[in-house]
Scaffold this motif. Structure first.
Motif, short mmCIF file in Angstrom:
data_model
loop_
_atom_site.label_atom_id
_atom_site.label_comp_id
_atom_site.label_asym_id
_atom_site.label_seq_id
_atom_site.Cartn_x
_atom_site.Cartn_y
_atom_site.Cartn_z
N MET A 1 0.85 -1.18 0.00
CA MET A 1 0.00 0.00 0.00
C MET A 1 0.89 1.23 0.00
O MET A 1 1.71 1.40 0.88
CB MET A 1 -0.85 -0.02 1.26
N SER A 2 0.70 2.09 -0.98
CA SER A 2 1.53 3.28 -1.05
C SER A 2 0.81 4.46 -0.44
O SER A 2 -0.42 4.52 -0.37
CB SER A 2 1.85 3.58 -2.51
N THR A 5 -1.63 5.92 -2.87
CA THR A 5 -2.99 5.36 -2.93
C THR A 5 -3.87 6.00 -1.87
O THR A 5 -5.01 6.38 -2.13
CB THR A 5 -2.94 3.84 -2.68
N ARG A 8 -4.72 9.47 -2.87
CA ARG A 8 -5.75 9.51 -3.91
C ARG A 8 -7.12 9.25 -3.32
O ARG A 8 -8.10 9.87 -3.65
CB ARG A 8 -5.46 8.46 -4.99
N LEU A 85 -15.99 -1.99 -0.43
CA LEU A 85 -14.71 -2.70 -0.27
C LEU A 85 -13.82 -2.60 -1.51
O LEU A 85 -12.66 -2.96 -1.46
CB LEU A 85 -14.95 -4.18 0.05
N GLN A 86 -14.39 -2.13 -2.64
CA GLN A 86 -13.60 -2.02 -3.88
C GLN A 86 -12.94 -0.66 -4.04
O GLN A 86 -12.34 -0.37 -5.08
CB GLN A 86 -14.51 -2.31 -5.09
N LEU A 87 -13.07 0.19 -3.01
CA LEU A 87 -12.54 1.56 -3.12
C LEU A 87 -11.09 1.67 -2.65
O LEU A 87 -10.57 2.77 -2.47
CB LEU A 87 -13.41 2.52 -2.33
N TYR A 118 -10.83 -2.42 4.73
CA TYR A 118 -9.60 -3.18 4.98
C TYR A 118 -8.41 -2.24 4.85
O TYR A 118 -8.53 -1.15 4.28
CB TYR A 118 -9.48 -4.35 4.00
N GLU A 296 -1.97 -6.82 2.32
CA GLU A 296 -3.06 -6.05 1.73
C GLU A 296 -4.05 -6.96 0.98
O GLU A 296 -5.26 -6.83 1.10
CB GLU A 296 -2.49 -4.98 0.80
N MET A 297 -3.49 -7.90 0.20
CA MET A 297 -4.37 -8.83 -0.51
C MET A 297 -5.12 -9.71 0.48
O MET A 297 -6.31 -9.98 0.32
CB MET A 297 -3.56 -9.67 -1.49
N TYR A 300 -8.01 -7.74 2.03
CA TYR A 300 -9.19 -7.65 1.15
C TYR A 300 -9.91 -8.99 1.06
O TYR A 300 -11.15 -9.05 1.18
CB TYR A 300 -8.79 -7.15 -0.25
N GLU A 301 -9.16 -10.08 0.88
CA GLU A 301 -9.80 -11.40 0.80
C GLU A 301 -10.56 -11.71 2.09
O GLU A 301 -11.66 -12.25 2.06
CB GLU A 301 -8.76 -12.50 0.55
N LEU B 47 -13.38 -7.45 -6.62
CA LEU B 47 -12.42 -6.80 -7.51
C LEU B 47 -11.04 -6.88 -6.85
O LEU B 47 -10.85 -6.32 -5.76
CB LEU B 47 -12.83 -5.33 -7.68
N VAL B 49 -7.36 -6.32 -5.46
CA VAL B 49 -6.74 -5.08 -4.97
C VAL B 49 -6.00 -4.37 -6.10
O VAL B 49 -6.10 -3.13 -6.25
CB VAL B 49 -5.79 -5.39 -3.79
N GLN B 52 -8.45 -2.51 -8.07
CA GLN B 52 -8.95 -1.34 -7.34
C GLN B 52 -7.99 -0.16 -7.53
O GLN B 52 -8.41 0.98 -7.72
CB GLN B 52 -9.06 -1.66 -5.84
N LYS B 53 -6.69 -0.46 -7.49
CA LYS B 53 -5.70 0.61 -7.61
C LYS B 53 -5.57 1.08 -9.05
O LYS B 53 -5.38 2.27 -9.31
CB LYS B 53 -4.36 0.11 -7.09
N PHE B 56 -7.97 3.89 -10.05
CA PHE B 56 -7.66 5.29 -9.69
C PHE B 56 -6.62 5.86 -10.64
O PHE B 56 -6.69 7.04 -11.03
CB PHE B 56 -7.18 5.38 -8.24
#
Lengths: 327, 327
Positions: A1-2, A5, A8, A85-87, A118, A296-297, A300-301, B47, B49, B52-53, B56
């Protein structure tokens, strides 16, 4: 995760959302989520191949059980939740750590947060949050569920027919003993589970634990109305001396049903080190390559898994309790 | 993919389906798919991760383009299609190989097959099939799309805003030259694409190819009414001497719109060896660990990707053509 991101995402959140009913074209993914009616539900449109196969095997396993008719393959989730959750990951300001202070923020009536989401926190920790209402259910039903289902693996399959594989408890006689309190049945009685989180099987040992031992203020917990607890500290089933997770599931009766508040932290978060075994998490997680990207993955899962399984449990729990609640 | 899975699937298919409207409990996943009204659509509930990125980043890239208003994040798929893909791999009897004989079966009016599905075929080949109608569209619109979109990567993003990353063509001037025929513009003019299939980026070089050169009987192709072709042979962009895929997209005008018939084979299928470079596929696929299990997951991910991207294209193509069709 940057950080990019996150930046944004923050930027997008600050943009005014299009009004509901705006033309299809030109809408943003955030506005799509925001425009979705709260009670709209969607069938789950993606199921990993391993879960597709697990379903057929579970379907065979459950044949002839008294509760077979509750084995329902139809998975539905709130559309707005799936889209939210897709944002991308949550802003860190919207996340809680597993600290004692943050556990008590969670039950503070003034605490506000996004319904679910997440993120990755310190120590490559996968973080998930969720808050939902089980319509027509009670906290008592949830307590019953956690004493009833670990007795047979096929009961566990009802909860997520495509992803739940194995389930057992160290002392099933104690778990089933109705002469004991809920607390005496479930605490210090480790629960082994094997389940698919995304495409991959996870084998975990869950130690359900008294909220006060986790860090909740017992008085505040009671004042907030929480009467069901299926929270615990968790580690890999293959390395029972390691603790690398905490999981919070607390329930209370509200208008219309039961509210379930959930949090998960999986990783080497420093705030977990108050639990014996958590000092070994960093070494183990590093050995298996659990870095920020994997975390991160995984987060989300796990968020998707949690959304599916608790909405699915909500859809069967009142009728299941009605039929088997005296067992 | 085990024979056991296929056998189970065949067995389930032979069971009588529950009547539509049967009680929620006790339904099978096959009956859930079968009970779903054909025109019911569902938002995509999952979707990765990475996608998702990517969304953007694509959203930034497309800002200021004349077609920006067609960049629509709302992904919807036919519910019945999404559920049918969750039933496990197709029976092999329902699959086509990439042979000349099977290509001609595909356009035989007597040929019948499940609307869509996935499987693993010989040579660890990931296989996907799909057949759908674009409401209100024409084969001419599809031909236009394949000459218009590769000119700018941002046009390619319209097609799948969360998963399409890069797109270019070897000779863009020739592709854009309206004085040439469709065939002269697109054939022998390799198209580089980079896209997320599931969570993973794929970089491919697509050689759009005359149907007769792929193996279709030109007379039968014409008699079947197909007037749009975006089929080709495909290899990894990083190894342009290797061919490891064939992709079929053929379109014809039907009542209410355009019918698109699609097939994909990715792997070392022996029937691909009539194309120069395919003899190198087996060695390359083995080197990157593309075994039956990976092929099966790839096939499902590609089936989901194809379902999303072509339903999404269908949702924007008529209006996009109306606005930019003269370019």
């Amino acid at each position: 995760m940057s950080d990019g991101t996150l930046a944004r995402r923050s930027l997008l959140k600050s943009l005014p959302l299009l009004a509901a009913g705006a033309a299809m074209m030109g809408s943003t993914s955030e506005s799509v989520a925001a425009e979705t009616p709260e009670n709209e539900r969607a069938p789950v449109t993606y199921l990993p191949v391993s879960a597709q196969k697990q379903f057929f095997s579970n379907k065979e396993a459950i044949k002839g059980k008294a509760y077979e008719s509750f084995f329902n393959p139809k998975l539905e989730v709130p559309t707005a939740d799936a889209l939210a959750l897709q944002l991308g990951p949550l802003d860190k300001a919207d996340c809680l750590t597993p600290s004692v202070a943050d556990l008590n923020r969670l039950i503070d009536p003034a605490y506000k947060s996004p319904k679910q989401g997440y993120a990755v926190l310190e120590g490559s920790t996968a973080y998930v949050q969720n808050r939902m209402v089980f319509p027509g259910a009670t906290a008592e039903m949830l307590r019953w569920w956690f004493t009833w289902h670990p007795i047979e693996r096929e009961r566990y399959m009802l909860w997520f027919p495509q992803a739940h594989i194995e389930n057992s408890v160290k002392d099933p006689a104690r778990l089933a003993n109705k002469n004991l309190s809920y607390e005496d049945r479930i605490y210090d009685n480790p629960n082994y589970v094997k389940e698919l989180v995304g495409p991959a099987p996870m084998e975990l040992l869950i130690r359900f634990t008294d909220p006060a031992k986790l860090g909740f203020d017992a008085g505040a917990f009671k004042r907030a109305g929480f009467t069901a607890n299926a929270s615990g500290i968790v580690g890999p089933a293959q390395a029972t001396d390691v603790i690398n997770s905490m999981m919070i599931h607390i329930g209370r009766d509200v208008d219309g049903g039961m509210e379930l508040v959930s949090r998960y932290w999986i990783g080497a978060h420093p705030e977990l080190r108050r639990f014996a075994g958590a000092e070994k998490a960093a070494g183990m997680m590093q050995k298996v390559g659990f870095n920020d990207q994997v975390a991160e993955m995984t987060a989300y899962e796990l968020a998707v898994h949690d959304m599916i399984e608790f909405n699915h449990l909500a859809s069967i729990l009142p009728a299941l309790y009605e039929r088997f609640g005296q067992e």
